[in-house]
Design a protein around this motif. Structure first.
Motif, PDB file in Angstrom:
ATOM      1  N   ALA A 242      42.166  48.157  44.335  1.00  0.00           N
ATOM      2  CA  ALA A 242      41.421  49.081  43.645  1.00  0.00           C
ATOM      3  C   ALA A 242      40.724  48.329  42.475  1.00  0.00           C
ATOM      4  CB  ALA A 242      41.885  50.333  43.153  1.00  0.00           C
ATOM      5  N   ALA A 243      41.806  47.602  41.534  1.00  0.00           N
ATOM      6  CA  ALA A 243      41.214  46.902  40.390  1.00  0.00           C
ATOM      7  C   ALA A 243      40.376  45.693  40.780  1.00  0.00           C
ATOM      8  CB  ALA A 243      42.385  46.753  39.531  1.00  0.00           C
ATOM      9  N   VAL A 244      40.844  45.220  41.713  1.00  0.00           N
ATOM     10  CA  VAL A 244      39.943  43.782  42.095  1.00  0.00           C
ATOM     11  C   VAL A 244      38.581  44.312  42.616  1.00  0.00           C
ATOM     12  CG1 VAL A 244      39.761  41.849  43.785  1.00  0.00           C
ATOM     13  CG2 VAL A 244      42.003  42.374  42.815  1.00  0.00           C
ATOM     14  N   ALA A 245      38.435  45.311  43.318  1.00  0.00           N
ATOM     15  CA  ALA A 245      36.987  45.688  43.922  1.00  0.00           C
ATOM     16  C   ALA A 245      36.206  46.170  42.742  1.00  0.00           C
ATOM     17  CB  ALA A 245      37.240  46.878  44.692  1.00  0.00           C
ATOM     18  N   LEU A 246      36.892  46.782  41.673  1.00  0.00           N
ATOM     19  CA  LEU A 246      36.258  47.176  40.444  1.00  0.00           C
ATOM     20  C   LEU A 246      35.652  46.027  39.727  1.00  0.00           C
ATOM     21  CD1 LEU A 246      35.478  49.167  38.137  1.00  0.00           C
ATOM     22  CD2 LEU A 246      37.706  48.747  37.112  1.00  0.00           C
ATOM     23  N   TYR A 247      36.326  45.190  39.250  1.00  0.00           N
ATOM     24  CA  TYR A 247      35.864  43.767  38.784  1.00  0.00           C
ATOM     25  C   TYR A 247      34.845  43.280  39.504  1.00  0.00           C
ATOM     26  CZ  TYR A 247      39.874  45.204  35.701  1.00  0.00           C
ATOM     27  OH  TYR A 247      40.671  46.114  34.794  1.00  0.00           O
ATOM     28  N   GLN A 248      35.204  42.908  40.821  1.00  0.00           N
ATOM     29  CA  GLN A 248      34.220  42.342  41.484  1.00  0.00           C
ATOM     30  C   GLN A 248      32.926  43.135  41.503  1.00  0.00           C
ATOM     31  OE1 GLN A 248      36.453  41.459  45.230  1.00  0.00           O
ATOM     32  NE2 GLN A 248      36.703  39.462  44.486  1.00  0.00           N
ATOM     33  N   SER A 249      32.627  44.684  41.685  1.00  0.00           N
ATOM     34  CA  SER A 249      31.491  45.289  41.565  1.00  0.00           C
ATOM     35  C   SER A 249      30.788  44.959  40.224  1.00  0.00           C
ATOM     36  CB  SER A 249      31.802  46.664  41.795  1.00  0.00           C
ATOM     37  OG  SER A 249      32.587  47.360  40.646  1.00  0.00           O
ATOM     38  N   ALA A 250      31.629  44.610  39.066  1.00  0.00           N
ATOM     39  CA  ALA A 250      31.196  44.653  37.968  1.00  0.00           C
ATOM     40  C   ALA A 250      30.319  43.221  37.675  1.00  0.00           C
ATOM     41  CB  ALA A 250      31.928  44.832  36.707  1.00  0.00           C
ATOM     42  N   GLY A 251      30.667  42.381  38.756  1.00  0.00           N
ATOM     43  CA  GLY A 251      30.116  41.049  38.468  1.00  0.00           C
ATOM     44  C   GLY A 251      31.159  39.732  38.345  1.00  0.00           C
ATOM     45  N   PHE A 252      32.424  40.319  38.302  1.00  0.00           N
ATOM     46  CA  PHE A 252      33.399  39.159  37.941  1.00  0.00           C
ATOM     47  C   PHE A 252      33.768  38.343  39.360  1.00  0.00           C
ATOM     48  CE2 PHE A 252      34.150  41.887  34.546  1.00  0.00           C
ATOM     49  CZ  PHE A 252      35.103  41.224  33.524  1.00  0.00           C
ATOM     50  N   THR A 253      34.152  37.152  39.094  1.00  0.00           N
ATOM     51  CA  THR A 253      34.581  36.373  40.241  1.00  0.00           C
ATOM     52  C   THR A 253      36.081  35.731  40.229  1.00  0.00           C
ATOM     53  OG1 THR A 253      33.445  34.466  39.457  1.00  0.00           O
ATOM     54  CG2 THR A 253      32.195  35.787  41.010  1.00  0.00           C
ATOM     55  N   VAL A 254      36.728  35.509  41.102  1.00  0.00           N
ATOM     56  CA  VAL A 254      37.885  35.136  41.168  1.00  0.00           C
ATOM     57  C   VAL A 254      37.845  33.524  40.719  1.00  0.00           C
ATOM     58  CG1 VAL A 254      40.147  34.593  42.290  1.00  0.00           C
ATOM     59  CG2 VAL A 254      38.925  36.868  42.646  1.00  0.00           C
ATOM     60  N   VAL A 255      38.729  33.180  39.551  1.00  0.00           N
ATOM     61  CA  VAL A 255      38.570  31.613  39.401  1.00  0.00           C
ATOM     62  C   VAL A 255      40.076  30.984  39.792  1.00  0.00           C
ATOM     63  CG1 VAL A 255      36.689  31.929  37.521  1.00  0.00           C
ATOM     64  CG2 VAL A 255      39.127  32.272  36.961  1.00  0.00           C
ATOM     65  N   ARG A 256      41.002  31.701  39.865  1.00  0.00           N
ATOM     66  CA  ARG A 256      42.060  31.034  40.027  1.00  0.00           C
ATOM     67  C   ARG A 256      43.430  32.216  40.224  1.00  0.00           C
ATOM     68  NH1 ARG A 256      42.392  29.595  34.492  1.00  0.00           N
ATOM     69  NH2 ARG A 256      44.198  30.558  33.393  1.00  0.00           N
ATOM     70  N   GLU A 257      44.600  31.872  40.798  1.00  0.00           N
ATOM     71  CA  GLU A 257      45.806  32.613  40.993  1.00  0.00           C
ATOM     72  C   GLU A 257      46.733  32.105  39.885  1.00  0.00           C
ATOM     73  OE1 GLU A 257      47.692  32.741  44.637  1.00  0.00           O
ATOM     74  OE2 GLU A 257      46.150  34.095  45.545  1.00  0.00           O
ATOM     75  N   ASN A 258      47.315  32.943  39.185  1.00  0.00           N
ATOM     76  CA  ASN A 258      48.589  32.572  38.418  1.00  0.00           C
ATOM     77  C   ASN A 258      49.827  32.992  39.015  1.00  0.00           C
ATOM     78  OD1 ASN A 258      46.792  31.666  36.245  1.00  0.00           O
ATOM     79  ND2 ASN A 258      47.380  33.230  34.911  1.00  0.00           N
ATOM     80  N   HIS A 259      50.688  32.018  38.808  1.00  0.00           N
ATOM     81  CA  HIS A 259      52.100  32.422  39.311  1.00  0.00           C
ATOM     82  C   HIS A 259      53.168  32.243  38.155  1.00  0.00           C
ATOM     83  CE1 HIS A 259      51.028  32.292  43.599  1.00  0.00           C
ATOM     84  NE2 HIS A 259      50.221  31.683  43.136  1.00  0.00           N
TER      85      HIS A 259
END
Length: 267
Positions: A242-259
């Motif tokens: 749900a959070a990922v969808a919210l941010y993507q709807s606001a124009g955010f793009t995934v740049v990397r994964e943190n482990h």
């Protein structure tokens, strides 16, 4: 060999740590485990303890214990091995995760990655309003309803905004047509041409699905861009769809994964 020195800073003494983190924040997305905003959000606690490592008086890393996780950002070129050796004094059993600092003998946690998402400044429209003293109680109400078990209070909000990180914060609140507080976001400035951060963002359960969270996010991003931020980042567990969808709807793009790095489990 020049000794590495670790300093424990109280909230009132956190200015040097914040300045160092601002200087190390890149233009695109924050590196390491800490952005100045992470420290700013942590300073809502009056007993917050921030660690500043230095060599010959020059800062080389900043960190703090976030529950069981040691979160650290080091200066470019810092000796991570020396930092990890010293940090092991903080990593007692129970503090079994390290975010941003590889610890010898530990391994990256592949099961629960965090996504780093980034937003590039652009024109936006938003129903968000800035949060001032008169809106603090409503901003706190949104957070407490959005996050079960939250201990956020008006007093802790006051501690955060009066801390050395207070001038870095921008906060937005979105209300329903009836005037009820529905969603809120806190953004953190790290300097002109440096990446800002959202931490935290929340929508009250009864008001989800109406775009209020998106407007709170966009309002905070726009405020950071007006101050000169080159981008705005946010981190969320990859499992939080749900959070990922919210941010993507606001124009955010995934740049990397943190482990995170995690202590090896004994059989």
């Amino acid at each position: 060999m020049t000794p590495l020195v670790r300093h424990g800073l109280s909230p009132a003494e956190a200015g040097p740590a914040l300045r160092a983190l601002c200087a190390w924040t890149p233009a695109d997305a924050p590196g390491g485990g800490l952005h100045p905003g992470d420290v700013g959000w942590f300073l809502r606690f009056d007993d917050a303890a921030v660690h500043l490592w230095s060599v010959e008086g020059a800062p080389v890393a900043v960190g703090f214990l976030d529950g069981p996780v040691l979160r650290v950002t080091a200066a470019p070129g810092a000796d991570l091995g020396a930092l990890a050796a010293d940090a092991e004094e903080l990593l007692v059993p129970g503090n079994d995760w390290s975010d941003g600092l590889p610890v010898p003998g530990w391994a990256p946690d592949r099961e629960e990655p965090w996504l780093v998402l980034s937003w590039a400044p652009r024109p936006v429209t938003s129903r968000a309003e800035p949060v001032g003293g008169a809106e603090a109680a409503d901003r706190v109400l949104v957070h407490r309803d959005a996050f079960a078990g939250s201990t956020f209070t008006v007093e802790r909000h006051r501690s955060m905004t009066r801390s050395p990180a207070g001038p870095l914060a921008v906060e937005t609140l979105v209300r329903t047509p009836a005037g009820e507080p529905a969603a809120a976001a806190t953004g953190w400035f790290a300097g002109v041409d440096r990446c800002g951060l959202l931490e935290p963002v929340g929508t009250r359960p009864d008001h989800r699905g109406h775009g209020y969270g998106r407007d709170a996010v966009l309002g905070a991003c726009a405020a950071l861009a007006r101050r000169g931020a080159s981008a705005v980042a946010v981190l969320t567990p990859s499992a939080n769809e749900a959070a990922v969808a919210l941010y993507q709807s606001a124009g955010f793009t995934v740049v990397r994964e943190n482990h995170d790095w995690t202590r090896a489990r004994r059989a």
